[in-house]
Write a protein that holds these residues in place. Sequence first.
Motif, mmCIF file in Angstrom:
data_model
loop_
_atom_site.group_PDB
_atom_site.id
_atom_site.type_symbol
_atom_site.label_atom_id
_atom_site.label_comp_id
_atom_site.label_asym_id
_atom_site.label_seq_id
_atom_site.Cartn_x
_atom_site.Cartn_y
_atom_site.Cartn_z
ATOM 1 N N LEU A 50 -54.758 21.345 -22.552
ATOM 2 C CA LEU A 50 -54.846 20.123 -21.732
ATOM 3 C C LEU A 50 -54.076 18.978 -22.377
ATOM 4 C CD1 LEU A 50 -58.614 20.222 -20.717
ATOM 5 C CD2 LEU A 50 -56.655 20.439 -19.157
ATOM 6 N N TYR A 51 -54.239 18.831 -23.684
ATOM 7 C CA TYR A 51 -53.569 17.736 -24.385
ATOM 8 C C TYR A 51 -52.049 17.857 -24.246
ATOM 9 C CZ TYR A 51 -51.935 14.533 -27.910
ATOM 10 O OH TYR A 51 -51.277 13.513 -28.535
ATOM 11 N N PHE A 52 -51.505 19.019 -24.566
ATOM 12 C CA PHE A 52 -50.049 19.159 -24.564
ATOM 13 C C PHE A 52 -49.460 19.220 -23.161
ATOM 14 C CE2 PHE A 52 -50.790 20.283 -29.007
ATOM 15 C CZ PHE A 52 -49.860 19.437 -29.592
ATOM 16 N N ILE A 53 -50.187 19.768 -22.207
ATOM 17 C CA ILE A 53 -49.708 19.723 -20.823
ATOM 18 C C ILE A 53 -49.703 18.281 -20.341
ATOM 19 C CG2 ILE A 53 -50.206 20.396 -18.435
ATOM 20 C CD1 ILE A 53 -51.332 23.062 -19.646
ATOM 21 N N GLY A 54 -50.723 17.533 -20.699
ATOM 22 C CA GLY A 54 -50.778 16.115 -20.321
ATOM 23 C C GLY A 54 -49.675 15.292 -20.964
ATOM 24 N N ARG A 55 -49.378 15.566 -22.217
ATOM 25 C CA ARG A 55 -48.334 14.815 -22.940
ATOM 26 C C ARG A 55 -46.932 15.203 -22.523
ATOM 27 N NH1 ARG A 55 -48.260 10.637 -26.039
ATOM 28 N NH2 ARG A 55 -47.080 11.624 -27.686
ATOM 29 N N LEU A 104 -51.146 18.440 -15.324
ATOM 30 C CA LEU A 104 -52.575 18.251 -15.105
ATOM 31 C C LEU A 104 -52.826 17.752 -13.691
ATOM 32 C CD1 LEU A 104 -53.672 16.488 -18.429
ATOM 33 C CD2 LEU A 104 -53.704 18.934 -17.880
ATOM 34 N N THR A 105 -53.933 18.195 -13.113
ATOM 35 C CA THR A 105 -54.402 17.637 -11.847
ATOM 36 C C THR A 105 -55.133 16.329 -12.172
ATOM 37 O OG1 THR A 105 -56.530 18.747 -12.024
ATOM 38 C CG2 THR A 105 -54.741 19.962 -10.892
ATOM 39 N N ASP A 106 -55.599 15.643 -11.151
ATOM 40 C CA ASP A 106 -56.387 14.426 -11.394
ATOM 41 C C ASP A 106 -57.619 14.747 -12.237
ATOM 42 O OD1 ASP A 106 -54.573 12.907 -9.948
ATOM 43 O OD2 ASP A 106 -55.779 12.909 -8.114
ATOM 44 N N SER A 107 -58.284 15.852 -11.929
ATOM 45 C CA SER A 107 -59.466 16.257 -12.715
ATOM 46 C C SER A 107 -59.081 16.593 -14.146
ATOM 47 C CB SER A 107 -60.134 17.479 -12.082
ATOM 48 O OG SER A 107 -60.604 17.179 -10.801
ATOM 49 N N GLY A 108 -57.951 17.245 -14.317
ATOM 50 C CA GLY A 108 -57.471 17.580 -15.657
ATOM 51 C C GLY A 108 -57.138 16.339 -16.462
ATOM 52 N N ARG A 109 -56.508 15.366 -15.804
ATOM 53 C CA ARG A 109 -56.185 14.104 -16.501
ATOM 54 C C ARG A 109 -57.456 13.372 -16.916
ATOM 55 N NH1 ARG A 109 -51.966 14.228 -13.052
ATOM 56 N NH2 ARG A 109 -53.007 13.075 -11.407
ATOM 57 N N ALA A 110 -58.462 13.387 -16.051
ATOM 58 C CA ALA A 110 -59.718 12.707 -16.376
ATOM 59 C C ALA A 110 -60.410 13.370 -17.572
ATOM 60 C CB ALA A 110 -60.638 12.701 -15.161
ATOM 61 N N LEU A 111 -60.456 14.695 -17.575
ATOM 62 C CA LEU A 111 -61.083 15.398 -18.691
ATOM 63 C C LEU A 111 -60.290 15.192 -19.974
ATOM 64 C CD1 LEU A 111 -63.205 17.239 -19.905
ATOM 65 C CD2 LEU A 111 -61.877 19.205 -19.059
ATOM 66 N N GLU A 112 -58.976 15.295 -19.902
ATOM 67 C CA GLU A 112 -58.152 15.098 -21.101
ATOM 68 C C GLU A 112 -58.330 13.683 -21.638
ATOM 69 O OE1 GLU A 112 -55.390 14.141 -23.947
ATOM 70 O OE2 GLU A 112 -55.250 13.181 -21.975
ATOM 71 N N ALA A 113 -58.431 12.695 -20.756
ATOM 72 C CA ALA A 113 -58.633 11.309 -21.186
ATOM 73 C C ALA A 113 -59.983 11.147 -21.895
ATOM 74 C CB ALA A 113 -58.538 10.361 -19.991
ATOM 75 N N GLU A 114 -61.005 11.816 -21.395
ATOM 76 C CA GLU A 114 -62.324 11.748 -22.032
ATOM 77 C C GLU A 114 -62.291 12.390 -23.422
ATOM 78 O OE1 GLU A 114 -66.960 13.019 -21.087
ATOM 79 O OE2 GLU A 114 -65.385 13.635 -19.698
ATOM 80 N N LEU A 115 -61.638 13.527 -23.522
ATOM 81 C CA LEU A 115 -61.507 14.191 -24.822
ATOM 82 C C LEU A 115 -60.699 13.329 -25.789
ATOM 83 C CD1 LEU A 115 -60.775 17.764 -23.447
ATOM 84 C CD2 LEU A 115 -62.778 17.110 -24.821
#
Length: 146
Positions: A50-55, A104-115
């Motif tokens: 999640l982190y690297f896909i988001g970045r 990331l989807t919107d849900s993925g971005r939200a979870l990655e942001a929380e982590l």
Amino acid sequence: MASFPSALFLREPEVRRGLELMFAGQAELARAVEPILAGAKLGRAHQRALYFIGRHADSTVGALLTRLGVTKQSFNRTLNELVERGLVEVRVGRDDRRQRLLRLTDSGRALEAELFEAMRARLASAYAQAGQQAVGGFWAVLEGLA
């Protein structure tokens, strides 16, 4: 409280102390995200993906395999779970239809942001205690390892 290495910082005791501190720091960051991952029924491999896909949105699977240093088989299991749970979407490349681009989807971005926030709080506190010069030195050591 910070202690400074001896001028003989390449000797075994100093290298071992550095390794101990890296292991302890990694464990502390893992503890920070553990409840979030447990609540989402995900593991650390999912967090890293999640982190690297988001970045690096729209990276290819191959590029992420290189960045993560994992096998295709291992990554595909993790990726498939993230896709099935609606946290990552896979797009076909514009120029090369064989490419799989990840984001990331919107849900993925939200979870990655929380982590990230859970880790950021711990790391920012340690950075503030160490000071700017120490943080620069820390980054230089990590860049040397990477």
